[in-house]
Design a protein around this motif. Structure first.
Motif: not given
Length: 211
Positions: A35, A39, A118, A151, A155-156, A159
């Motif tokens: 993760e 990030v 997650f 996920w 997330t990509t 962020v």
């Protein structure tokens, strides 16, 4: 050197490959900071260092392939494999961790694989444990593909866009605004951790109540 500083020294193509590799190995069952790498790479994408689309694609592929390999390993090794891993790596595969993950599988089934993306603990255990518990592969694959894309890709995207907005926002506001933003982030993190601790305590109390 922080992860993001280390990634900046790598060519963009290798950053995408590294993201997929680290997340794939983590999904396979090896405790790695998937993760954090994801990030950090998304933040670099917000700065124009790497293409966010390829970060999301490589992360998703790594998550799906890694989890599938983990499923195959868990199906072949079975629960005795976790007993051996628990003795060698009690911090990640101890009896309490495995028992907690099994309770999630018993209660939520294939949704454990999806939402496990997650959660740090389940992200490592979901694939191998699903195989060891003999979850039908088609159910596992469906949850694995959807969860991996949600996920890694989600997330990509989040962020990346937050990074772009923050960059523009910081150009127009003073350091006081930055301090307020940091305080807001700290307070939000503490509240989330408090909520997670409460949920963990409730999970621990349920077996005791049942006994």
């Amino acid at each position: 050197m922080h992860v993001d500083e280390w990634l900046q020294a790598i060519p963009p193509l290798w950053i995408c490959a590294l993201v997929g590799l680290v997340i794939g190995l983590e999904s396979l069952g090896i405790p790695l900071p998937g993760e954090i790498v994801l990030v950090s790479s998304a933040l670099l994408a917000a700065q124009g260092v790497v293409n966010p689309l390829w970060v999301g694609i490589c992360a998703s592929v790594g998550a799906i392939v890694g989890d599938s390999i983990g499923y195959a390993i868990g199906r072949k090794g079975g629960k005795p494999m976790f007993d051996r891993l628990g003795r060698r790596f009690p911090k990640h595969f101890g009896p309490s961790h495995i028992a907690k993950a099994e309770r999630y599988f018993e209660r939520y089934g294939m949704w454990t694989v999806f939402f496990g993306r997650f959660v740090a603990l389940l992200r490592i255990l979901a694939g191998p444990l699903a195989g060891a518990l003999r979850m039908p592969y088609w159910r596992f694959l469906t949850a694995n593909v959807l969860g991996g894309i949600a996920w890694a890709g989600g997330t990509t995207a989040v962020v990346y866009y937050l990074g772009r907005v923050a960059e523009k926002w910081l150009k127009g506001f003073s350091w006081a605004g930055l301090v307020l933003a940091v305080l807001f982030g700290v307070v939000t993190t503490l509240l989330v951790k408090r909520r997670a601790a409460r949920m963990a305590a409730q999970e621990a109390e349920e077996p005791a109540g049942a006994a």
